[in-house]
Enzyme design. Structure first.
Site, PDB file in Angstrom:
ATOM      1  N   GLU A 255       0.866  -1.177   0.000  1.00 38.96           N
ATOM      2  CA  GLU A 255       0.000   0.000   0.000  1.00 38.96           C
ATOM      3  C   GLU A 255       0.902   1.226   0.000  1.00 38.96           C
ATOM      4  O   GLU A 255       1.636   1.465   0.963  1.00 38.96           O
ATOM      5  CB  GLU A 255      -0.889  -0.006   1.240  1.00 38.96           C
ATOM      6  CG  GLU A 255      -1.994   0.999   1.119  1.00 38.96           C
ATOM      7  CD  GLU A 255      -2.429   1.503   2.456  1.00 38.96           C
ATOM      8  OE1 GLU A 255      -2.403   2.722   2.644  1.00 38.96           O
ATOM      9  OE2 GLU A 255      -2.762   0.669   3.307  1.00 38.96           O
ATOM     10  N   CYS A 294      -3.024   7.931   4.653  1.00 37.54           N
ATOM     11  CA  CYS A 294      -2.891   7.393   3.295  1.00 37.54           C
ATOM     12  C   CYS A 294      -4.170   7.630   2.495  1.00 37.54           C
ATOM     13  O   CYS A 294      -4.147   7.660   1.272  1.00 37.54           O
ATOM     14  CB  CYS A 294      -2.545   5.918   3.343  1.00 37.54           C
ATOM     15  SG  CYS A 294      -3.572   4.979   4.464  1.00 37.54           S
TER      16      CYS A 294
HETATM   17  P1  NDP Z   1       9.114   4.728   3.878  1.00 36.92           P
HETATM   18  O1  NDP Z   1       8.738   4.044   2.635  1.00 36.92           O
HETATM   19  O2  NDP Z   1      10.430   5.365   3.942  1.00 36.92           O
HETATM   20  O3  NDP Z   1       8.997   3.756   5.109  1.00 36.92           O
HETATM   21  C1  NDP Z   1       7.936   2.834   5.263  1.00 36.92           C
HETATM   22  C2  NDP Z   1       8.433   1.641   6.042  1.00 36.92           C
HETATM   23  O4  NDP Z   1       9.437   0.964   5.316  1.00 36.92           O
HETATM   24  C3  NDP Z   1       9.073   2.025   7.373  1.00 36.92           C
HETATM   25  O5  NDP Z   1       8.772   1.050   8.332  1.00 36.92           O
HETATM   26  C4  NDP Z   1      10.535   2.003   7.027  1.00 36.92           C
HETATM   27  O6  NDP Z   1      11.355   1.800   8.155  1.00 36.92           O
HETATM   28  C5  NDP Z   1      10.598   0.806   6.111  1.00 36.92           C
HETATM   29  N1  NDP Z   1      11.774   0.748   5.282  1.00 36.92           N
HETATM   30  C6  NDP Z   1      12.442   1.769   4.707  1.00 36.92           C
HETATM   31  N2  NDP Z   1      13.492   1.276   4.014  1.00 36.92           N
HETATM   32  C7  NDP Z   1      13.469  -0.063   4.158  1.00 36.92           C
HETATM   33  C8  NDP Z   1      14.301  -1.123   3.704  1.00 36.92           C
HETATM   34  N3  NDP Z   1      15.348  -0.905   2.935  1.00 36.92           N
HETATM   35  N4  NDP Z   1      14.009  -2.397   4.063  1.00 36.92           N
HETATM   36  C9  NDP Z   1      12.938  -2.641   4.843  1.00 36.92           C
HETATM   37  N5  NDP Z   1      12.139  -1.686   5.307  1.00 36.92           N
HETATM   38  C10 NDP Z   1      12.396  -0.392   4.968  1.00 36.92           C
HETATM   39  O7  NDP Z   1       7.992   5.745   4.147  1.00 36.92           O
HETATM   40  P2  NDP Z   1       7.861   6.805   5.335  1.00 36.92           P
HETATM   41  O8  NDP Z   1       7.118   6.174   6.427  1.00 36.92           O
HETATM   42  O9  NDP Z   1       9.144   7.438   5.665  1.00 36.92           O
HETATM   43  O10 NDP Z   1       6.964   7.837   4.602  1.00 36.92           O
HETATM   44  C11 NDP Z   1       7.460   8.491   3.468  1.00 36.92           C
HETATM   45  C12 NDP Z   1       6.359   8.827   2.521  1.00 36.92           C
HETATM   46  O11 NDP Z   1       5.580   7.660   2.216  1.00 36.92           O
HETATM   47  C13 NDP Z   1       5.342   9.773   3.052  1.00 36.92           C
HETATM   48  O12 NDP Z   1       5.784  11.079   3.020  1.00 36.92           O
HETATM   49  C14 NDP Z   1       4.188   9.502   2.152  1.00 36.92           C
HETATM   50  O13 NDP Z   1       4.334  10.173   0.954  1.00 36.92           O
HETATM   51  C15 NDP Z   1       4.269   8.021   1.913  1.00 36.92           C
HETATM   52  N6  NDP Z   1       3.365   7.260   2.767  1.00 36.92           N
HETATM   53  C16 NDP Z   1       2.292   6.728   2.188  1.00 36.92           C
HETATM   54  C17 NDP Z   1       1.417   6.006   2.938  1.00 36.92           C
HETATM   55  C18 NDP Z   1       0.283   5.349   2.276  1.00 36.92           C
HETATM   56  O14 NDP Z   1      -0.257   4.415   2.822  1.00 36.92           O
HETATM   57  N7  NDP Z   1      -0.162   5.772   1.130  1.00 36.92           N
HETATM   58  C19 NDP Z   1       1.527   5.830   4.375  1.00 36.92           C
HETATM   59  C20 NDP Z   1       2.716   6.455   4.900  1.00 36.92           C
HETATM   60  C21 NDP Z   1       3.598   7.101   4.099  1.00 36.92           C
HETATM   61  P3  NDP Z   1      12.149   3.039   8.849  1.00 36.92           P
HETATM   62  O15 NDP Z   1      11.122   3.967   9.334  1.00 36.92           O
HETATM   63  O16 NDP Z   1      12.869   2.364   9.938  1.00 36.92           O
HETATM   64  O17 NDP Z   1      12.987   3.611   7.763  1.00 36.92           O
END
Ligand code: NDP
Length: 682
Positions: A255, A294
C-alpha cells in the site's frame, strides 16, 4: 537516551549501538532511540514459523476470535497510557483516537468475524462443485493457514492501527506476525506490544517486534510467509523487487502513495446540505492527523462554475482550524510526525506550485498555540488551486503527505471521472451528490481505479464513517499507484494469510474434511430422533427419514385462509391457463410448514427454538393428491459462546431439509437453523 526494546524469539532485546534518535514532533526534543543492530533476523523468522505458527494454526477460528476479543478488552483497559505517549507524535487526542481505538476496534471486528467461519482451524472457500452425473465425485476449495509468518513493514502515521489492523487478520487466519513499525513513531507500537506480551493472551511466538532497521529480514522469507508493506512508493517498489521475494514467490501486499480525490456533484448548490457536507469533509481530511493519512483527500474536483465559491468556503473553513500543541484541547491540528516529513511536504508543494497557486495558507509561516513553530514540525493547511487539471501531470502524481490538497475545476461528469482516474489508482474517493443517477454514473465510471468509493449525501451523512476511514469489514487498498494490494475486508482479508487448495473426492470424504454435510454423502440414522440429541451428541450427517403425508385440497384452502395468502395460483382454478400450473398449487410455505410437521419431535427436549432459514428453493409444484416425505440431515454445527454465566449453554445446528414427492423427486430444499442446548443442563 532510552532505547526502544525489540521483542524477538520470546525475549525483550536491546539493539546494539546508539540507534536512530526519535524526536518529539511538538518540541523537537529527542525522546527515544531505536536500533535492531545485532539481532538475528533469521532466528526471528524461524521462531515465528516453528513456535508461533503451530500454536496458532491448531486453534480454531472461534478460539482465535475469542483471543482477539480478550486482547481488545485488555488494550481498551490500558489505552490511556497510549494516548499520553501519542502526544509526542504531534497528534491531537482526536487523531490518536483513530490510531489507538481504531486499531483496537479492528481486533473487536475480527473477533466477531469468527462467526462467519466454522469452529475448525481451516475453512472452505466458495460453493461445492459437483463433478459427476451420479453424484459420487465432487470438488471443494479449502483454505488452510499458511505455515509461515506475516511480516508487516509499516508506515509512521499509524503506529498502532497499522499494526493491529494487519495482525488482527493474520491472527484470525492462524498465522503469527513480525511487526516492523516505521522508526519515527515506533515508541507507540512498542508500548502496545509491551502490553500485549505482558497480558499473556497470545501464544508464544504469535508476535515479534523490531524497532529500527529491518536489516536482512526479507532475506529469510519463503512462499509460506506473507510480506505487507505500507509507506512510500519508492521503498515499496524496492522491497517488492527484492530478489528473495521474487525467487520464492512470496506474497507481497503493498500500500503506497495514493492521490485520493473528492468530487462535488453538479447538482449541489450552496443552499443544499450536501454543500456543507462537502466543505466539512474536505477540511476534516486536510487537517485530521495533519493530513498524514494514506486515505486523505489530495485532489478536490468541483464544477467549474462553483470553483470560486468552493475556494472561498474552504478558505473560511480552514481558517477556523486552531493549530498548535496537541496537549491543549482547543487545538484542532497538531504537528506533523517529524520536521523531516514537514520539509518533505514543503518540498513537494514547491513542485506543485509550478502549475498551481496557493489559495489558502502559507508555506513559510504558521501561527501556533502553546508551541514553538521553529522547533516543532508544524505546517499551515495549504489549499492549492490548479485551473488546468487536464493539462497538468504533477497534481495527479505528487503526494504531499501533510495538510495539503489541490482544488480543481471540471466541466461535466465524464471529465470528473477522467480526472479521478488520472491518479492512476487510489485507495478511495468520494462523490458528494443528492442525485443517485449521477452517483451511479460516477461510481461505475471511476470504480476500476479505486479501492473504496463513498457516496455522501444528507441521507447517510449523520452516520457516515467518512471518506478517510478504512473499515475492518471493507477492503482497504487500491489498484495501480496505490500499490495494487488489499488489506482487511472481512472474510476476504483472512484469505490473504491462507493457502487455497482444491480438494476432490466423494461427498462423504468432503463432508468429513469440511465438517459440512455434502448432498449424497453417507448419512447415519438411529433409533433416537435427532431432536432428542444434545448439541455435543449430534454429528454432521446424522439424519432422519420421516413418515409421509398426502397433500389435500383442504390443506391448500386452509393454508390460504390461515395465512391470508390467496394468490390466484393457489385458489383460482379459472386463472391457470397460460401459467406454469395445471391445478391450484400448494403454497411453498405450506410445504415447508408441512415438512416441519413431519420432522419435528414435539416433546420438550434439547432443541430450544427455530432460529431461521438460510436457503430455500421450491423446485416442483405440489398439487392435491401428491404425497410428500422429508429427509432431515445435520449439515453443520456452530457452537455459541455464553453471554454470561446465566446464559444457557447452546449452539446453532444447521439442518438440510429435503422434501420429496411420491416419485422421489425433490419438491423443496432448505437449510433451517435451530438452537440446541448443550448437555448437562436440563
Ligand atoms: P518509507 O517508505 O520510507 O517507510 C515505510 C516503512 O518501510 C518504514 O517502516 C521504514 O522503516 C521501512 N523501510 C524503509 N526502508 C526499508 C528497507 N530498505 N528495508 C525494509 N524496510 C524499509 O515511508 P515513510 O514512512 O518514511 O513515509 C514516506 C512517505 O511515504 C510519506 O511522506 C508519504 O508520501 C508516503 N506514505 C504513504 C502512505 C500510504 O499508505 N499511502 C503511508 C505512509 C507514508 P524506517 O522507518 O525504519 O525507515
Amino acid at each position: 537516551m532510552k532505547k526502544l526494546q525489540n521483542y524477538v524469539s520470546g525475549r525483550w532485546i536491546t539493539g546494539d549501538g546508539d540507534g536512530q534518535l526519535l524526536i518529539d514532533a511538538v518540541t523537537g526534543d529527542p525522546i527515544f532511540a531505536a536500533t535492531t543492530k545485532g539481532l538475528d533476523f533469521a532466528e526471528a523468522v524461524r521462531y515465528g514459523r516453528e513456535v508461533g505458527n503451530p500454536a496458532l494454526r491448531r486453534l480454531t477460528f472461534h478460539e482465535r476470535g475469542r483471543m482477539l476479543k480478550a486482547l481488545a478488552l485488555h488494550l481498551m483497559a490500558v489505552k490511556e497510557k497510549f494516548y499520553q505517549l501519542s502526544y509526542h507524535s504531534g497528534a491531537t487526542r482526536a487523531d490518536s483516537w483513530i490510531d489507538i481505538e481504531g486499531g483496537i476496534g479492528n481486533l473487536f471486528a475480527n473477533a466477531s468475524l469468527r462467526r462467519k467461519f466454522p469452529d475448525l482451524p481451516y475453512c472452505t472457500d466458495g460453493e461445492p462443485v459437483g463433478l459427476s452425473k451420479g453424484g459420487t465425485f465432487m470438488g471443494h476449495h479449502l483454505l488452510v493457514p499458511k505455515e509461515g509468518v506475516a511480516v508487516h513493514i509499516n508506515a509512521y502515521n499509524f503506529p498502532i492501527w497499522g499494526m493491529l489492523e494487519k495482525c488482527a487478520v493474520n491472527w484470525l487466519a492462524g498465522v503469527p506476525a513480525i511487526v516492523k513499525p516505521a522508526s519515527v513513531t515506533a515508541y507507540l507500537t512498542e508500548a502496545v506490544v509491551q502490553e500485549i506480551i505482558a497480558s499473556g493472551i497470545l501464544p508464544q511466538g504469535a508476535l515479534q517486534l523490531l524497532c529500527g532497521s529491518a536489516g536482512d529480514l526479507l532475506e529469510h522469507v519463503t512462499a509460506q510467509d506473507v510480506v505487507t508493506f505500507t509507506g512510500s512508493k519508492a521503498t515499496g517498489l524496492m522491497l517488492k523487487g527484492n530478489r528473495r521475494i521474487l525467487e520464492e514467490s512470496v506474497p507481497f501486499n503493498m500500500e503506497a502513495d495514493s492521490l485520493n480525490c473528492i468530487v462535488l456533484g453538479r447538482d449541489v448548490t450552496p443552499d443544499m446540505p450536501e454543500w456543507d457536507l462537502f466543505i466539512k469533509e474536505v477540511r476534516k481530511e486536510m487537517t485530521v492527523k495533519a493530513g498524514q493519512k494514506c486515505t486523505a483527500i489530495r485532489r478536490i474536483f468541483v464544477p467549474e462554475d462553483k470553483l470560486e465559491d468552493v475556494a472561498k468556503a474552504l478558505g473560511q473553513s480552514l481558517a477556523q482550524t486552531l493549530i498548535g500543541n496537541p496537549h491543549n484541547d482547543k487545538v484542532r491540528m497538531g504537528a506533523l510526525a517529524s520536521t523531516g516529513q514537514r520539509d518533505e511536504v514543503r518540498h513537494n508543494v514547491q513542485k506543485l506550485l509550478a502549475s498551481s497557486r496557493i489559495a489558502y495558507g502559507s508555506l513559510d509561516s504558521v501561527e501556533v498555540l502553546e508551541a514553538d513553530a521553529r522547533k516543532g514540525a508544524f505546517l499551515s493547511p495549504l489549499l492549492l488551486l490548479n485551473e488546468q487539471p487536464l493539462r497538468s501531470e504533477d497534481v495527479h502524481e505528487i503526494e504531499c503527505f501533510g495538510p495539503v490538497s489541490t482544488l480543481m475545476p471540471y466541466r461535466d461528469l465524464p471529465e470528473a471521472v477522467l480526472l479521478a482516474k488520472r491518479g492512476k489508482g487510489s485507495l478511495c474517493c468520494s462523490v458528494v451528490t443528492a442525485d443517485d443517477r449521477l452517483a451511479t454514473e460516477f461510481v461505475i465510471g471511476a470504480a476500476t481505479h479505486h479501492g473504496r468509493i463513498l457516496v455522501l449525501n444528507r441521507d447517510c451523512a449523520k452516520e457516515s464513517t467518512g471518506h478517510g476511514s478504512p473499515l475492518p469489514l471493507l477492503v482497504h487498498g487500491g489498484p495501480g499507484r496505490a500499490g495494487g494490494g488489499e488489506e482487511m475486508g472481512g472474510v476476504r482479508g483472512v484469505k490473504h494469510y491462507m493457502q487455497r487448495v482444491a480438494v476432490q473426492g466423494s461427498p462423504t470424504t468432503i463432508t468429513a474434511l469440511t465438517g459440512s454435510y455434502q448432498p449424497k454423502g453417507k448419512t447415519v440414522e438411529d433409533e433416537k430422533h435427532p431432536f432428542r440429541k444434545y448439541f455435543e451428541e449430534l454429528q454432521v450427517g446424522d439424519a432422519l427419514t420421516t413418515h409421509k403425508r398426502t397433500v389435500t385440497e383442504a390443506d391448500i384452502v386452509n393454508f390460504a385462509n390461515v395465512s391470508w395468502d390467496h394468490f390466484y395460483a393457489h385458489t383460482d382454478h379459472t386463472s391457470l391457463e397460460g401459467t406454469l400450473f395445471e391445478k391450484p398449487v400448494a403454497h411453498g410455505y405450506f410445504i415447508l410448514s408441512a415438512a416441519a410437521g413431519l420432522f419435528v419431535d414435539a416433546k420438550k427436549g434439547p432443541v430450544l427454538l427455530n432460529y431461521g432459514l438460510e436457503e430455500c428453493r421450491f423446485l416442483k409444484p405440489v398439487y392435491a393428491g401428491s404425497t410428500i416425505g422429508v429427509q432431515l440431515t445435520v449439515k453443520e454445527k456452530l457452537p455459541q459462546d455464553p453471554r454470561d454465566e446465566n446464559d444457557i449453554p447452546k449452539g446453532i445446528v444447521k439442518w438440510l431439509v429435503e422434501v420429496f414427492d411420491e416419485t422421489g423427486e425433490h419438491v423443496a430444499i432448505a437449510t433451517i437453523l435451530t438452537m440446541v442446548r448443550k448437555k448437562g443442563i436440563e
